[in-house]
Design a protein around this motif. Structure first.
Motif, PDB file in Angstrom:
ATOM      1  N   PRO A 533       0.833  -1.214   0.000  1.00 38.94           N
ATOM      2  CA  PRO A 533       0.000   0.000   0.000  1.00 38.94           C
ATOM      3  C   PRO A 533       0.865   1.262   0.000  1.00 38.94           C
ATOM      4  N   GLY A 534       0.399   2.263  -0.765  1.00 38.79           N
ATOM      5  CA  GLY A 534       1.088   3.554  -0.790  1.00 38.79           C
ATOM      6  C   GLY A 534       2.371   3.546  -1.588  1.00 38.79           C
ATOM      7  N   SER A 535       2.598   2.505  -2.409  1.00 45.93           N
ATOM      8  CA  SER A 535       3.844   2.454  -3.179  1.00 45.93           C
ATOM      9  C   SER A 535       3.648   1.561  -4.394  1.00 45.93           C
ATOM     10  N   ASP A 536       4.718   1.497  -5.230  1.00 44.06           N
ATOM     11  CA  ASP A 536       4.695   0.576  -6.379  1.00 44.06           C
ATOM     12  C   ASP A 536       5.615  -0.608  -6.120  1.00 44.06           C
ATOM     13  N   VAL A 537       5.790  -0.946  -4.853  1.00 49.54           N
ATOM     14  CA  VAL A 537       6.601  -2.121  -4.497  1.00 49.54           C
ATOM     15  C   VAL A 537       5.689  -3.341  -4.530  1.00 49.54           C
ATOM     16  N   LEU A 538       6.242  -4.448  -5.018  1.00 48.00           N
ATOM     17  CA  LEU A 538       5.444  -5.648  -5.219  1.00 48.00           C
ATOM     18  C   LEU A 538       6.005  -6.795  -4.386  1.00 48.00           C
ATOM     19  N   VAL A 539       5.104  -7.541  -3.715  1.00 44.89           N
ATOM     20  CA  VAL A 539       5.503  -8.704  -2.911  1.00 44.89           C
ATOM     21  C   VAL A 539       4.784  -9.927  -3.473  1.00 44.89           C
ATOM     22  N   ALA A 540       5.529 -11.021  -3.679  1.00 49.71           N
ATOM     23  CA  ALA A 540       4.915 -12.259  -4.175  1.00 49.71           C
ATOM     24  C   ALA A 540       5.644 -13.450  -3.576  1.00 49.71           C
ATOM     25  N   GLN A 541       4.978 -14.616  -3.603  1.00 48.47           N
ATOM     26  CA  GLN A 541       5.615 -15.832  -3.102  1.00 48.47           C
ATOM     27  C   GLN A 541       5.716 -16.856  -4.212  1.00 48.47           C
ATOM     28  N   ASN A 542       6.916 -17.474  -4.299  1.00 49.75           N
ATOM     29  CA  ASN A 542       7.143 -18.564  -5.249  1.00 49.75           C
ATOM     30  C   ASN A 542       7.682 -19.738  -4.445  1.00 49.75           C
ATOM     31  N   ARG A 543       6.828 -20.767  -4.223  1.00 49.28           N
ATOM     32  CA  ARG A 543       7.215 -21.918  -3.399  1.00 49.28           C
ATOM     33  C   ARG A 543       7.783 -21.435  -2.067  1.00 49.28           C
ATOM     34  N   ASN A 544       9.106 -21.656  -1.817  1.00 47.38           N
ATOM     35  CA  ASN A 544       9.674 -21.256  -0.522  1.00 47.38           C
ATOM     36  C   ASN A 544      10.462 -19.956  -0.613  1.00 47.38           C
ATOM     37  N   SER A 545      10.129 -19.123  -1.597  1.00 45.82           N
ATOM     38  CA  SER A 545      10.849 -17.858  -1.745  1.00 45.82           C
ATOM     39  C   SER A 545       9.872 -16.693  -1.655  1.00 45.82           C
ATOM     40  N   LEU A 546      10.266 -15.685  -0.875  1.00 47.20           N
ATOM     41  CA  LEU A 546       9.520 -14.425  -0.828  1.00 47.20           C
ATOM     42  C   LEU A 546      10.219 -13.484  -1.814  1.00 47.20           C
ATOM     43  N   CYS A 547       9.497 -13.005  -2.822  1.00 50.68           N
ATOM     44  CA  CYS A 547      10.088 -12.171  -3.870  1.00 50.68           C
ATOM     45  C   CYS A 547       9.573 -10.741  -3.717  1.00 50.68           C
ATOM     46  N   VAL A 548      10.500  -9.787  -3.726  1.00 50.01           N
ATOM     47  CA  VAL A 548      10.123  -8.374  -3.577  1.00 50.01           C
ATOM     48  C   VAL A 548      10.741  -7.583  -4.724  1.00 50.01           C
ATOM     49  N   TRP A 549       9.887  -6.838  -5.418  1.00 53.74           N
ATOM     50  CA  TRP A 549      10.374  -5.925  -6.471  1.00 53.74           C
ATOM     51  C   TRP A 549      10.294  -4.503  -5.913  1.00 53.74           C
ATOM     52  N   TYR A 550      11.452  -3.949  -5.553  1.00 51.70           N
ATOM     53  CA  TYR A 550      11.449  -2.581  -5.035  1.00 51.70           C
ATOM     54  C   TYR A 550      11.341  -1.564  -6.169  1.00 51.70           C
ATOM     55  N   ASN A 551      11.798  -1.928  -7.354  1.00 51.70           N
ATOM     56  CA  ASN A 551      11.697  -1.034  -8.512  1.00 51.70           C
ATOM     57  C   ASN A 551      10.985  -1.798  -9.621  1.00 51.70           C
ATOM     58  N   ILE A 552       9.701  -1.566  -9.751  1.00 56.83           N
ATOM     59  CA  ILE A 552       8.904  -2.347 -10.690  1.00 56.83           C
ATOM     60  C   ILE A 552       9.238  -1.996 -12.139  1.00 56.83           C
ATOM     61  N   GLU A 553       9.928  -0.851 -12.342  1.00 58.19           N
ATOM     62  CA  GLU A 553      10.354  -0.492 -13.705  1.00 58.19           C
ATOM     63  C   GLU A 553      11.428  -1.453 -14.213  1.00 58.19           C
ATOM     64  N   ALA A 554      12.127  -2.133 -13.292  1.00 62.80           N
ATOM     65  CA  ALA A 554      13.147  -3.123 -13.682  1.00 62.80           C
ATOM     66  C   ALA A 554      12.699  -4.485 -13.146  1.00 62.80           C
ATOM     67  N   PRO A 555      11.727  -5.129 -13.813  1.00 60.40           N
ATOM     68  CA  PRO A 555      11.149  -6.369 -13.256  1.00 60.40           C
ATOM     69  C   PRO A 555      12.151  -7.518 -13.138  1.00 60.40           C
ATOM     70  N   GLU A 556      13.277  -7.398 -13.864  1.00 55.37           N
ATOM     71  CA  GLU A 556      14.270  -8.481 -13.762  1.00 55.37           C
ATOM     72  C   GLU A 556      15.054  -8.396 -12.448  1.00 55.37           C
ATOM     73  N   ARG A 557      15.000  -7.230 -11.788  1.00 57.75           N
ATOM     74  CA  ARG A 557      15.705  -7.040 -10.521  1.00 57.75           C
ATOM     75  C   ARG A 557      14.761  -7.388  -9.374  1.00 57.75           C
ATOM     76  N   VAL A 558      14.936  -8.558  -8.789  1.00 49.80           N
ATOM     77  CA  VAL A 558      14.031  -9.012  -7.735  1.00 49.80           C
ATOM     78  C   VAL A 558      14.853  -9.442  -6.521  1.00 49.80           C
ATOM     79  N   THR A 559      14.388  -9.053  -5.344  1.00 48.90           N
ATOM     80  CA  THR A 559      15.055  -9.432  -4.095  1.00 48.90           C
ATOM     81  C   THR A 559      14.329 -10.662  -3.539  1.00 48.90           C
TER      82      THR A 559
END
Length: 1670
Positions: A533-559
Motif C-alpha cells: 500500500p502507498g507504493s509501487d513495491v510488489l511482494v509475491a511468493q514462489n514456493r519457498n521464496s519471498l520475492c520483492v520488487w522494489y523497482n517495478i520499472e526493472a522487473p528483472e531485478r528481484v530481491t
C-alpha cells in the motif's frame, strides 16, 4: 408528513415578546433563536441550550434598543451567523465550531435602509432585502455588498430553493421576484414572476412550485413560471387569521405555513402532481407564529411565537429499525435519516430529483447504504458520509453489489458491471463482463496523486477468461487489451493505474505496462501476490521464496528471501512494512526495506530531492544502481538539473556529471541576474538537447536566438563539420570558406583521406578526389568516380594508376570494367577471369574473342563447382560441351532428370558407369521400374534383381532373372533366399520362392518339419495328387503315435482307412468314438453303394451335423446347403442367432439370415448382413427400416439411435454416421444435436477425409439452423475449415470468438471478420459499439444517420485530425442547410486548424456572415466576436504551418481585421458616447469592399455618417450605394463613375453583388434623401481631407504614397499620438484609445471589455498608458 410536538425549547412569556427569527446550521448541530430583546440563543441538535450572545447596534449613541433583528442565517460551513438589523446593518459573527468559542464580528455591511430579511445560500454570499425595496448581495470575502436588483416596494420575505442557487423575494406590493445566483441548468426565467394579491409574508420555494400566502388568508401554489396551480382559500373560515411565515422542508416536498394558533401542512403528491393538505397542527394559546425553521436533515421543525415561545416538532412519515442497529426515519418521500443506534451518528439520504425512496438497505459489513427510487439508485458510505444518486432503471432487484473498494461501489446486473464513485452523482463507467469475482476486477480512483496529474481513474476487468481490458474511466475509452494464452484467475492495477499485475491458472505472474503495452512474465508458481500500500513495491511468493520488487520499472531485478511457510498478508504502519508468513502454528513477520519503498513513493510523488537523499544512504548494489538511473532520467525530464548531476556523480558518469555541473552554473547565473527559472535560458535548453544527443534541436534553439556562432562552435567541438558548414551556409556566415578549408585540413591531419575525397568530389574536383581515394587505399571508389567522368578516363596515366591499385587490391572485376571502358579488351578479359567475373568475361569474349567462349564457360562451371553451386554449373558445362563434368555436376546437385537427359545423349561406354548411381536414387524412392531401366542401361541387371528381391517383388525379380541368368543360377539364388526366409519364420514367402523355381518338394519338407500339416497336405494335393492318400495315412500314424487322436482320425478318414480309425479308438479304450465309427462303417457302405444322400440323411437324423457336413462335402455337394440350413434352424430354436447366421452364410443363404433377423426385429443385424452379402438390397432395406422407425415415432427415432450405436459398436462407422444423420425432430433438440455431433465425431475419427468433410459440411448448417453456432464452428475447426467456423461464429454474433479464431488460425481472415462485424454493427445501427472497433466507420455511420452531435462528440475523443475531418463535414452540411451561425459555433468550440482543404469553408462562413442582414447592430456583437475569434485562431495556426505568409494567409489576416472592425463597431453601437467610433469603423470598412458586399458596405457607411452629422460623406456614400443598386439590376459595373473616390484607398474593382442586400423600402428612403440633398445644393460633393491633403479615412497619402497604420479602434489612419503594440504593424490613436477606455470605465460594458481583451490577446498585451483627456 405529520407534525408531532416534541418539546418546548423556550417557554412563552405572558405578553408580546415575539421570536423575530430562527435558523438551523447546515451541519444540523446548532439551532439559533433571536428574541425580541436582541439576544441570540444557541441550542444543540437535541434541544439543549448551550450558548448565547447579544447583538449590538450599528451605533451605540442610539442605544441598545434602537433596532430589531429581522433576519438571521448560518454560513454554509456552520461556523458563522449573519444577523440583519433594522438599524441599516448586517453583522457576521464568527461563533466557531465548538460551544463556548469566542464570538467575534468578522464582517459588517452598512446599508442605506433597514434590513428586512436575510438568507445565506452560498459560500461568501449573503442575500438580503431592504425596506427601500432593493435585494442585495454581501460578499464576506471582499467585505463589499452590491445590489442584485431593485424595486420600489418593501421586501417582506426572502427564501431560497433547495439547491441554494436561486432566491425569491416577496414585496409589499405583492410582487414576487426570482433571481439565480448560479446557473443550475433548470431553464427557468428570472425577474418579476408573480403578482400576489397581498404582501406574501409567507413565501416558500418547493421542488415543484412556489407557495405564497399573506393577510388575505389564502394559500396560492404557483407553477415554475408563475401560473396559478392551486388555491387553498380560508378567508371564510372564522378560525383562521393571516399567514405570517412559511418554511419548506429541505427535500422540497412539504411546506408548513404559520398563522394564529395553527400550523398548516401541505404535502406534494408526486403521483397526482398536486399539493395535498394534511391535518393542520392546532395548538391553543400558541398565538401568532412569527418564525419557522426546518432542520437541514428534515427531521425537526421549530416554530417561534409572538409570546416568545419556541416549540419543536418531529417531522416524520414513518420510522423503522433495521437489524436492531440502525434507525431509519423517513422525513419525506424523498428523504431518509439513517441513524447508527450504537454510535449515534446520522446520515441524511436524499433523492436530489425528488423521487420517493422505496427501500433502504445497509450492506458491506454494515458500512454502505443502498436505496432504490423509481428512476434512481442511492448509494452511500456511512463512515465518510459520501452519498451518490445515479439514474437507474429498476431491474427486479437482481443487482449484486460489491463493496471491496472503499471509493467505488461495483454493481453487477445482467452481465453488465456499473461503477459508482461515492460522492459523485454520475456513473463512473459501465462495461460488459460475465466475471463477477472482485479478484477479476480492479478499480483505482485517485489513490496516489502524482505530479502533473489532476484525475486518475482506471478500471481493469475480464472480457472473457483469457482477455483483460483496461479502461480510462475519465475519458471512457479503452487504453489496453491483453490477450493471454491461458485463463486469468487474479488481476490488480497499481495505485497509480500505470501497471497491471495478473496471474493465470498455471500460477504464472505477469506484469503489463499500460503505456508501452508490454507484457512480462515475472514469476512462476506464484501462490501469493500483493502491491505494498502507498507504493509501487510488489511482494509475491514462489514456493519457498519471498520475492520483492522494489523497482517495478526493472522487473528483472528481484530481491528473494527464503521462507518456510505461506505468506498470509501484508501490514504497513508506523513507518514499517511487514510480510506475515505462517510457519507451522506461528506467524512470522519479515520486514521489508522501508528506504527502498520510500524511494519508489518519493519518485511517484515527484519529490526527487527526497528520493536522492534516500539513495545516498544506501550501498551501491545493482538494485540501487537501477534506482539512481531511474531518478537521473526523471530528474532530467523534470528539468531538476542539480538532482540529475547528483545522480550521475553517484553512478560514476563523470563526463555527464561535469557537463551538467557547467550547465547548472549557467542556469544559476541567469537565475541570479534576471530572476525566474534559469533552466528556460536558451543555452541551458541547448545543452540539455546536446546531452540527449539531439544536436538538431540544440541547433534550432541556438538559431532561434540568432546564436549562430554558438551553434557552429557546438558542431566544431563535436567534429561534426558537415552540420557546422551547413549552418554557416544557411546563415551566410563570412567564415564559410575558412571553415571548409579548416575541415579539409582537419581531415588530412587526421588521415581521413576517404572523407576528404568525398569532400573534393562534392566540390567537383574529381582529380584530387581520386588521388585521395587511392591514398586511402580505396581504388574501387576511385574507379567508380573515373567511370562516371569522360575527362578522367582520357587521362591514361591516371587510369593506369587506378587499375594498378585495383589489381594490387585484387579488385579484378572493377579493373576489368575500367579496361573495358578504355577499350583494352585483352586486359579486361584477363582481369575478369582473375576476379571470377565470368558473366562479364563471356559477354566480352562473345564480342572480342569468340574462340575463347567455350573455354570460359568451362572455367565458369569449374568456379561454380568450387563454390558448391553445382546446379548452376551444369548449363555452363553443357555450353562448354564438357559432358562428363556436366553429368558429375548434375549428380552432385541431385538433378536426376537432368542427369538422365545428359546421359541419354552420351555414348554407351561413357554413360554406363553413371546410370547405376541414378538408379540407386530411384530405387530409394521405390520407383522400381525407372530404376530397373537405368540398371539395365548401365549393364547392372544383377543389381536390379537384388533391388526387386529386397523389395519382396519376387515375380519381377524372377522375370528379370530369367531374362539374363542361367536357370541353375536362378534356382540356387532363390533356394538360398527361401532358406533365409524359413529361418526368419516367413514360411509363406519361402513357399513362394520354392514354388517359383519349381521345387515344391522342398516346401513340403519345410511344412512337415515345422508340423504345418494343413499346408503340407495342400501342397501335396496340388503338386503330387497321387501321393495324397499315402500322405494322409502316414500323417495319421504319426499323429496317433503322438496321441493326437482326433487329428489322426481326420487323416485316416481322408485316406479312407476308417477301420484304422476304429482300431485306434478301441486300442485306446475310447468305445464311444469307436461306436461312432460304426456309423462311419454304415456311411462307407452307403457311399460304396453310390447312395451318399442316405448317409447324409442318417447323420442329419442323429443331428451329427459335422459328419453330415463332411459326407455331403465329399460325396454329395448339393446336400451341403441343406445340412447347413437344418443346423441353422436348430441354432435359431435355441436363439443362438450368431451361430445360425454363420451357418446360413456358409450355406450361401444370406437372404434367409436376413429374413430371420427381420422377423426377430434385429434390424441392425439385418442391415449388416445386407450390407456385406446383398449390397444391392441395402437401400431398400434401409428405407423399410426407416418406415418402421417413423411408424413408431419418437420410439422409432430412439430405435434409429440405438441402431446407430450398434453400428458404432460393431465398427461399422459409415453406417452409424448415416443412421445418426437420419435422426430428425424428436421433440428434443438436445437429442438431435447429440446425434449430429456423434455423427461428426465418428466421421472425423474413422472415415476418410473426403467423407468426413461431406458429413461436417452437412451437419454444420443444420446446427446453425437450430442456433448451435458454437458447436458448428468447433466442428468446422476440427477439419481446419477456418472460414466456415468464422462464418458460424459471426452468424451466432459471437464476434470475439470469430476474431480470436481468425487471429490464431488464419490472420488473413482478420480483416474479413472486422469488416463483417462493422457491417453487422452498421446494419443493427449499433454505432456506439462500432466506435470501439472502427471509429471512422462509426463516425461515417453517424454522418449517414444525421447524428451530427453524436458524431462530433465521438470524434472529440479521437485525434485532432479525425475530429477536424468531421467538424469540416458537419460545417459543410450546415452551410448547405443555410445554418452558417451553427457552422461558426462549431469552429468556436473546436478551433480552426490550418488545413488548406478547410479554407473554402472558412471563406464561405465569412462570406455568409458579411452578407447576412441584421448584423449592423449592438445585438450582433457576439456573432462578430465569434467570427473574429475563429479567424484569429486560424491565423495563429497558419503562422505555425507550411501555409505561413502564403496568399491565403494574407487573405485570412485581412478577413480577421474586417471581423475585428465589425465586432468593435457592434460594441461601440451599444454605448452612445462611442457613436462616432462606430461611424468611423463603417467608413473604414469601405477599403475592404473587394471582400464585402459593396452595396451593403456603402449603405451602412452612409447611414452611419448621416447619423453623426457627416452629411458630405453620407451624400457621397449613399449616392454610390444607389449607383451600385442600379448596377446590380443591370448586371454590370461598367457604368459606375469613380471620380468621387480618386486618390483614396477605396477599391474600384469590386465583385458585383449577386443580389440586393438592402430592402426596397430602405432604398427608396435613401433615394428620396439623396434627391432632396442634391436639389438643396448646400453640400459639397467632396470627401473630407486631413493635414496630408488626402481623404481622411485613406491609409495611403496619394501625394507621397506613404501608408499610415490603421487605428485598431476606428480603422482610420494614425497620423499622430500613436500607441504601438508588441505585435508589429498594430497600433491605436491615443485619443481614440482613451475615449474607448473611458467609455468602458463609465459604462462597464462587457462587450467593450471583451474587445479590449481580444486586442490584448491579438497584439501581445495592452500598453500601460495613463489616461489623457487634453
Amino acid at each position: 408528513m405529520q407534525l408531532k410536538h416534541l418539546r418546548t425549547l423556550l417557554s412563552p412569556q405572558d405578553g408580546a415578546a415575539k421570536v423575530t427569527c430562527m435558523a438551523w446550521s447546515q451541519n444540523n448541530a446548532k439551532f439559533a433563536v433571536c428574541t425580541v430583546d436582541r439576544v441570540v440563543l444557541l441550542y444543540d441538535e437535541h434541544g439543549e441550550r448551550r450558548d448565547k450572545f447579544s447583538t449590538k447596534p450599528a451605533d451605540m449613541k442610539y442605544g441598545r434598543k434602537s433596532y430589531m433583528v429581522k433576519g438571521m442565517a448560518f454560513s454554509p460551513d456552520s461556523t458563522k451567523i449573519a444577523v440583519g438589523q433594522t438599524d441599516n446593518i448586517i453583522y457576521v459573527y464568527k461563533i466557531g465550531e465548538d460551544w463556548g468559542d469566542k464570538k467575534v464580528i468578522c464582517n459588517k455591511f452598512i446599508q442605506t435602509s433597514a434590513v428586512t430579511c436575510l438568507q445565506w445560500p452560498m459560500e461568501n454570499n449573503i442575500a438580503f432585502g431592504l425596506a427601500e425595496g432593493k435585494v442585495r448581495l454581501a460578499n464576506t470575502k471582499t467585505n463589499k455588498s452590491s445590489t442584485i436588483y431593485g424595486t420600489d416596494s418593501y421586501v417582506v420575505s426572502l427564501t431560497t430553493n433547495c439547491s441554494g442557487k436561486g432566491i425569491l423575494s416577496g414585496h409589499a406590493d405583492g410582487t414576487i421576484v426570482r433571481y439565480f445566483l448560479a446557473d443550475e441548468g433548470s431553464g427557468e426565467s428570472q425577474g418579476k414572476l408573480i403578482n400576489h394579491p397581498c404582501p406574501p409574508y409567507a413565501l416558500a420555494w418547493a421542488t415543484n412550485s412556489i407557495v405564497a400566502a399573506g393577510c388575505d388568508r389564502r394559500i396560492v401554489a404557483y407553477g415554475k413560471e408563475g401560473q396559478v396551480l392551486q388555491t387553498f382559500d380560508y378567508s371564510r373560515d372564522p378560525q383562521e387569521r393571516e399567514f405570517t411565515t412559511a418554511a419548506t422542508s429541505p427535500g422540497g416536498q412539504s411546506v408548513v405555513l404559520g398563522s394564529y394558533d395553527r400550523l398548516r401542512v401541505l404535502n406534494w403528491s408526486p403521483r397526482r402532481s398536486i399539493w395535498e393538505e394534511a391535518k393542520p397542527k392546532e395548538i391553543a394559546n400558541l398565538y401568532t407564529v412569527t418564525a419557522l425553521a426546518w432542520k437541514r436533515d428534515g427531521s425537526r421543525l421549530c416554530a417561534g411565537t409572538l409570546c416568545g415561545g419556541v416549540e419543536q416538532f418531529d417531522c416524520c412519515l414513518r420510522r423503522s429499525i433495521y437489524k436492531n442497529k440502525f434507525e431509519l426515519t423517513y422525513v419525506g418521500p424523498s428523504q431518509v435519516i439513517v441513524k447508527n443506534l450504537s454510535s449515534g451518528t446520522r446520515v441524511v439520504l436524499k433523492s436530489h430529483y425528488g423521487y420517493e425512496v422505496e427501500e433502504v438497505k445497509i450492506l458491506g459489513k454494515e458500512r454502505y447504504l443502498v436505496a432504490h427510487t423509481s428512476d434512481t439508485l442511492l448509494l452511500g458510505d456511512l463512515n465518510t458520509n459520501r452519498l451518490s444518486e445515479i439514474a437507474w432503471q429498476g431491474s427486479g432487484g437482481n443487482e449484486k453489489y460489491f463493496f471491496e473498494n472503499e471509493n467505488v461501489c461495483m454493481i453487477f446486473n445482467a452481465g453488465e458491471l456499473t461503477l459508482v464513485e461515492y460522492g459523485n452523482n454520475d456513473t463512473l463507467g459501465s462495461v460488459r463482463t460475465e466475471f463477477m469475482n472482485p479478484h477479476l476486477i480492479s478499480v483505482r480512483i485517485n489513490e496516489r496523486r502524482q505530479k502533473g496529474m489532476e484525475e486518475n481513474k482506471k478500471l481493469a476487468y475480464l472480457i472473457d477468461i483469457k482477455t483483460i481490458a483496461i479502461v480510462d474511466l475519465i475519458g471512457g475509452y479503452n487504453i489496453g487489451t491483453i490477450s493471454h494464452e491461458s485463463r486469468v484467475d487474479w488481476l490488480e492495477l497499481n495505485e497509480t493505474g500505470h501497471k497491471l499485475l495478473f496471474r493465470d491458472r498455471k500460477l504464472r505472474l505477469h506484469l503489463y505496462d499500460i503505456e508501452s503495452c508490454s507484457k512480462t512474465m515475472i514469476l512462476n508458481f506464484c501462490s501469493y501476490v500483493q502491491w505494498v500500500p502507498g507504493s509501487d513495491v510488489l511482494v509475491a511468493q514462489n514456493r519457498n521464496s519471498l520475492c520483492v520488487w522494489y523497482n517495478i520499472e526493472a522487473p528483472e531485478r528481484v530481491t528473494m528471501t527464503s521462507v518456510k511457510g505461506d505468506v498470509v498478508g501484508l501490514e504497513r504502519e508506523g513507518g514499517k512494512t511487514e510480510v506475515m508468513v505462517t510457519e507451522g502454528v506461528t506467524t512470522v513477520a519479515y520486514t521489508l526495506d522501508e528506504n527502498l519503498i520510500e524511494f519508489g513513493t518519493a519518485i511517484d510523488d515527484g519529490n526527487y530531492n527526497r528520493a536522492a537523499a534516500f539513495l545516498e544512504t544506501l550501498k551501491m548494489t545493482p538494485e540501487t544502481e537501477a534506482m539512481w538511473k531511474t531518478l537521473s532520467k526523471l530528474a532530467l525530464e523534470a528539468r531538476q538539473l542539480h538532482i540529475a548531476e547528483w545522480c550521475f556523480s553517484a553512478l560514476g558518469h563523470v563526463a555527464k556529471a561535469r557537463f551538467l555541473h557547467e550547465t547548472n552554473k549557467i542556469a544559476d547565473q541567469v537565475s541570479q541576474e534576471y530572476g525566474g527559472e534559469g533552466t528556460d535560458f536558451y543555452r541551458v535548453r541547448a545543452r540539455l538537447a546536446m546531452l540527449e544527443k539531439n544536436y538538431k534541436l540544440a541547433e534550432m534553439i541556438f538559431l532561434e536566438q540568432n546564436a549562430v556562432e554558438e551553434a557552429m562552435n557546438m558542431y566544431q567541438e563535436l567534429h561534426r563539420w558537415d552540420e557546422c558548414i551547413a549552418v554557416a551556409e544557411a546563415k551566410g556566415h563570412p567564415a564559410l570558406e575558412k571553415l571548409r578549408r579548416g575541415y579539409y585540413q582537419w581531415l588530412m591531419d587526421t588521415q581521413q583521406e576517404e572523407r576528404a575525397g568525398e569532400l573534393k568530389e562534392s566540390q567537383g574536383d574529381g582529380l584530387a578526389a581520386i588521388s585521395l581515394y587511392l591514398k586511402a587505399g580505396l581504388p574501387a571508389r576511385a574507379a567508380r568516380l573515373a567511370l562516371t567522368r569522360e575527362e578522367l578516363l582520357a587521362n591514361t596515366e591516371l587510369v593506369e594508376h587506378i587499375t594498378a591499385a585495383l589489381i594490387k587490391g585484387e579488385l579484378y572485376e572493377r579493373a576489368g570494367d575500367l579496361f573495358e571502358k578504355i577499350r583494352n579488351p585483352q586486359r579486361a578479359l584477363e582481369c575478369y577471369c582473375k576476379g571470377n567475373a565470368f558473366m562479364k568475361a563471356v559477354e566480352l569474349a562473345r564480342l572480342a574473342f569468340p574462340v575463347q567462349v567455350m573455354k570460359l564457360e568451362e572455367a565458369w562451371g569449374d568456379h561454380l563447382v568450387q563454390q558448391k553451386q553445382l546446379d548452376a554449373a551444369i548449363n555452363h558445362y553443357i555450353e562448354a560441351r564438357c559432358s562428363i563434368k556436366a553429368i558429375e555436376a548434375a549428380l552432385g546437385a541431385r538433378q536426376w532428370k537432368k542427369a538422365i537427359y545428359i546421359l541419354d545423349l552420351q555414348d554407351r561406354n561413357t554413360a554406363s558407369k553413371y546410370y547405376p548411381r541414378v538408379a540407386q536414387h530411384y530405387a530409394s524412392l521405390q520407383e522400381y521400374e525407372i530404376a530397373e531401366e537405368l540398371y539395365i542401361k548401365g549393364d547392372r541387371t544383377k543389381d536390379a534383381i537384388d533391388m526387386y528381391t529386397q523389395a519382396g517383388a519376387w515375380e519381377q525379380a524372377h522375370k528379370l532373372a530369367m531374362k539374363c541368368m542361367r536357370p541353375e543360377d536362378v534356382s540356387v539364388l532363390y533356394i538360398t533366399q527361401a532358406q533365409e526366409m524359413e529361418k526368419q519364420g516367413k514360411y509363406r514367402e519361402a513357399e513362394r520362392l520354392y514354388v517359383t523355381v519349381e521345387e515344391p518338394d522342398l516346401a513340403i519338407t519345410m511344412f512337415k518339419k515345422h508340423k504345418l500339416y494343413d499346408d503340407m497336405i495342400r501342397l501335396v494335393g496340388k503338386h503330387h495328387p497321387d501321393l495324397l492318400g499315402d500322405t494322409h495315412l502316414h500323417l495319421g500314424k504319426e499323429l496317433e503315435a503322438e496321441g493326437r487322436l482326433q487329428e489322426a482320425e481326420y487323416h485316416y478318414l481322408e485316406a479312407q482307412e476308417w477301420k484304422a480309425t476304429v482300431n485306434m479308438y478301441r486300442s485306446n479304450g475310447l468305445w464311444e468314438e469307436a461306436y461312432r465309427g460304426k456309423f462311419e462303417e454304415a456311411e462307407a457302405e452307403f457311399i460304396r453303394a453310390g447312395k451318399p444322400k442316405e448317409a447324409v440323411l442318417m447323420f442329419v437324423h442323429n443331428q451329427d451335423w459335422e459328419a453330415a457336413q463332411r459326407v455331403a462335402e465329399a460325396h454329395d455337394p448339393d446336400s451341403v446347403a441343406d445340412v447347413l440350413v437344418g443346423q441353422a434352424r436348430g441354432a435359431l430354436e435355441e436363439k443362438d442367432f450368431q451361430k445360425a447366421e454363420g451357418l446360413l452364410l456358409r450355406a450361401q443363404r444370406p437372404g434367409l439370415a436376413l429374413n430371420y433377423y427381420k422377423e426377430a426385429g434385429l434390424w441392425s443385424d439385418a442391415l449388416r448382413i445386407c450390407k456385406d452379402y446383398m449390397p444391392g438390397q441395402l437401400e431398400a432395406l434401409q428405407e423399410e427400416y426407416e418406415r418402421e422407425a417413423t411408424k413408431k415415432g419418437a420410439r422409432g427415432m430412439e430405435g434409429l439411435v440405438e441402431q446407430a450405436r450398434q453400428w458404432e459398436q460393431a465398427g461399422e462407422h459409415s453406417l452409424a454416421v448415416d443412421c445418426y444423420l437420419k435422426v430428425r425432430d424428436t421433440g428434443s433438440s438436445g437429442l438431435v444435436e447429440k446425434c449430429w455431433m456423434k455423427a461428426a465425431e465418428l466421421s472425423i475419427k474413422f472415415l476418410p477425409p473426403q467423407r468426413s468433410l461431406e458429413v461436417v459440411r452437412a451437419i454444420g448448417p443444420q446446427l446453425i439452423g437450430i442456433g448451435k453456432h458454437s458447436a458448428a464452428a468447433e466442428l468446422y475447426l476440427n477439419l481446419d475449415l477456418v472460414k466456415e467456423a468464422i462464418d458460424a461464429f459471426m452468424e451466432g454474433e459471437e464476434w470475439n470468438k470469430a476474431k480470436r479464431v481468425a487471429k490464431e488460425l488464419d490472420p488473413r481472415y482478420e480483416d474479413y471478420v472486422d469488416q463483417h462485424y462493422k457491417d453487422f454493427l452498421k446494419n443493427q445501427g449499433k454505432v456506439d459499439s462500432l466506435v470501439g472497433v472502427d471509429v471512422v466507420a462509426a463516425l461515417d455511420l453517424y454522418v449517414e444517420q444525421g447524428q451530427w452531435d453524436k458524431c462530433i462528440e465521438t470524434a472529440t475523443k479521437q485525434n485532432y485530425k479525425i475530429l477536424h475531418k468531421y467538424v469540416a463535414l458537419y460545417a459543410t452540411h450546415l452551410i448547405r442547410e443555410g445554418d452558417c451561425a451553427q457552422a461558426l459555433a462549431l469552429y468556436v468550440q473546436h478551433g480552426a486548424p490550418a488545413n488548406p482543404q478547410n479554407f473554402n469553408i472558412y471563406k464561405r462562413i465569412f462570406t455568409d456572415m458579411v452578407n447576412s442582414p441584421g448584423t449592423n447592430s449592438a445585438e450582433a456583437y457576439h456573432s462578430w466576436a465569434d467570427l473574429r475569434d475563429v479567424l484569429f485562431n486560424l491565423c495563429e495556426n497558419l503562422v505555425k504551418s507550411s501555409e505561413a505568409n502564403s496568399p491565403a494567409h494574407e487573405e485570412f489576416e485581412t478577413m480577421l481585421l474586417i471581423a475585428h472592425y465589425y465586432a468593435t463597431r457592434s460594441a461601440a453601437q451599444s454605448i452612445k458616447q462611442l457613436e462616432t467610433v462606430a461611424a468611423k469603423l463603417s467608413v473604414s470598412l469601405l477599403r475592404h469592399t473587394q471582400l464585402l458586399p459593396a452595396d451593403k458596405a456603402f449603405y451602412e457607411a452612409g447611414i452611419a455618417a448621416k447619423a453623426v452629422g457627416w452629411e458630405n460623406m453620407a451624400f457621397i456614400f449613399l449616392n454610390r450605394f444607389l449607383d451600385l443598386t442600379d448596377a446590380i439590376e443591370e448586371g454590370t459595373l461598367d457604368a459606375l463613375d469613380h471620380s468621387d473616390f480618386q486618390d483614396t484607398d477605396i477599391p474600384f474593382e469590386v465583385p458585383l453583388p449577386a443580389k440586393q442586400h438592402i430592402p426596397e423600402t430602405q432604398r427608396e428612403e435613401v433615394r428620396d434623401w439623396v434627391l432632396t440633398v442634391s436639389m438643396d445644393q448646400r453640400l459639397e460633393q467632396v470627401l473630407p481631407r486631413d493635414e496630408r491633403g488626402a481623404y481622411e479615412a485613406s491609409l495611403v497619402a496619394a501625394s507621397t504614397g506613404v501608408r499610415a497604420l490603421p487605428c485598431l479602434i476606428t480603422g482610420y489612419p494614425i497620423l499622430r499620438n500613436k500607441i504601438d503594440f508588441k505585435r508589429p504593424g498594430t497600433a491605436v490613436n491615443k485619443d481614440n484609445w482613451n475615449k474607448f477606455l473611458m467609455a468602458i470605465k463609465t459604462s462597464h460594458s462587457p462587450v467593450c471589455q471583451d474587445v479590449l481583451k481580444f486586442i490584448s490577446e491579438w497584439c501581445g498585451g495592452i500598453p500601460s498608458t495613463s489616461f489623457s483627456f487634453q
